[in-house]
Scaffold this motif. Structure first.
Motif, PDB file in Angstrom:
ATOM      1  N   ARG A 168      -7.840   2.217   9.370  1.00 48.51           N
ATOM      2  CA  ARG A 168      -7.676   2.987   8.146  1.00 48.51           C
ATOM      3  C   ARG A 168      -6.360   2.668   7.445  1.00 48.51           C
ATOM      4  O   ARG A 168      -6.302   2.576   6.218  1.00 48.51           O
ATOM      5  N   ARG A 172      -6.281   1.245   3.688  1.00 49.19           N
ATOM      6  CA  ARG A 172      -5.662   2.023   2.608  1.00 49.19           C
ATOM      7  C   ARG A 172      -4.538   1.240   1.941  1.00 49.19           C
ATOM      8  O   ARG A 172      -4.356   1.312   0.726  1.00 49.19           O
ATOM      9  N   TRP A 175      -6.282  -1.136  -0.417  1.00 45.62           N
ATOM     10  CA  TRP A 175      -6.798  -0.426  -1.593  1.00 45.62           C
ATOM     11  C   TRP A 175      -5.678  -0.204  -2.609  1.00 45.62           C
ATOM     12  O   TRP A 175      -5.861  -0.442  -3.810  1.00 45.62           O
ATOM     13  N   ASP A 186      -7.587  11.281  -1.151  1.00 45.31           N
ATOM     14  CA  ASP A 186      -7.835  11.160   0.286  1.00 45.31           C
ATOM     15  C   ASP A 186      -9.323  11.240   0.605  1.00 45.31           C
ATOM     16  O   ASP A 186      -9.825  10.492   1.443  1.00 45.31           O
ATOM     17  N   PHE A 189     -11.154   7.967  -0.167  1.00 42.97           N
ATOM     18  CA  PHE A 189     -10.877   6.937   0.830  1.00 42.97           C
ATOM     19  C   PHE A 189     -11.590   7.237   2.140  1.00 42.97           C
ATOM     20  O   PHE A 189     -12.233   6.353   2.730  1.00 42.97           O
TER      21      PHE A 189
END
Length: 298
Positions: A168, A172, A175, A186, A189
């Protein structure tokens, strides 16, 4: 959208479907590190326009699973293209509008160049996505090399361990870097990040980023496809190619135009980064509708 699963020789492919069962087929592919939720809004628009929208989770993502333990967890471009074609075959889809960005765009390009009779039209984020592996060791400009830091990290075992330990966190980070103007929250995602818990995610990702630099061998089952792709064949189906003008990993693909023959149009989404369909769902859906119109009667 309704979640379903279809079985091919290699995979149990999970996918989301929206629209009437007798609608015109439209298959959209997500990229790394994203998932099918990239098309949640665009799919609704397309379904309302008469499409049967199909959005599969790629190998190594979400509920899609390999059928056999002995199958190489390959992320090579030929495997992605073969998966898309097998998906169409399993569903009995003769021809479809295909599209995607990043890995999903690569699969769509592979099918478009090798099986144009199966493709009504192509929508491709970042244009010609077929990798030129023979020239993969030729350096790019310093800004382009800096943007590819994650690929080079994945070339060694430190990178594998890093991704395994913090899927993750790396997703992230990418991204945010690749779509600097996209204010995702949040919840947005986390909805997609659940797909990275797939047990084969790390193996497929690592193989993908090593194979494209000829650092590992591919799956022999796809060697013939890779041999055809090595010739960098042109796209001959009607195509709309899209770039975001704020893409943090791809500086633009205007120079790809020579790889397309027949109807071709390049669009630039203002203020958009790398995750084009999720950042600009209405514009993405319009590109799908327009390429279908450009292709003419089915």
């Amino acid at each position: 959208m309704q979640q379903k699963t279809i079985t091919t020789d290699v995979l149990d492919i999970a996918y989301l479907e929206d629209g009437a069962p007798d609608g015109w087929p439209c298959i959209m592919g997500h990229g790394f590190p994203y998932d099918v939720n990239a098309y949640a809004e665009a799919a609704l628009i397309l379904a309302q326009a008469g499409a049967r929208v199909l959005v599969p989770w790629l190998r190594g993502y979400g509920p899609t699973r390999f059928r056999f333990a002995e199958t190489l967890r390959s992320g090579e471009q030929a495997a992605l293209g073969a998966d898309l074609l097998a998906f169409m075959d399993a569903l009995g889809i003769e021809r479809a509008v295909v599209g995607g960005y990043d890995w999903g765009g690569r699969a769509a390009c592979v099918v478009s160049v090798l099986h144009p009779e199966r493709v009504v039209g192509l929508v491709s984020g970042n244009s010609y996505n077929i990798q030129n592996i023979a020239r993969s060791m030729e350096p790019a400009s310093p800004p382009e090399e800096a943007a590819l830091w994650y690929q080079y990290l994945f070339h060694n075992e430190r990178g594998r361990r890093a991704l395994e330990r913090n899927r993750r966190g790396f997703a992230r980070q990418l991204w945010a870097m690749w779509s600097p103007t996209w204010a995702f929250d949040d919840a947005t995602f986390e909805t997609s990040a659940a797909s990275f818990d797939n047990p084969d995610f790390v193996d497929v990702v690592i193989h993908s980023y090593r194979h494209r630099y000829a650092l590992v061998t591919g799956d022999p089952a796809y060697a013939a496809i890779e041999a055809k792709l090595a010739g960098q064949p042109p796209v001959r189906v009607p195509t709309i190619a899209i770039d975001g003008d704020s893409d943090g990993v791809n500086p633009g693909t205007a120079h790809h135009a020579k790889k397309f023959e027949g109807f071709f149009e390049r669009r630039v989404f203002a203020g958009a980064g790398h995750n084009l369909p999720q950042e600009r769902p209405a514009e993405w859906a319009q590109a799908v509708l327009d390429v279908r119109t450009a292709a003419g009667p089915a």
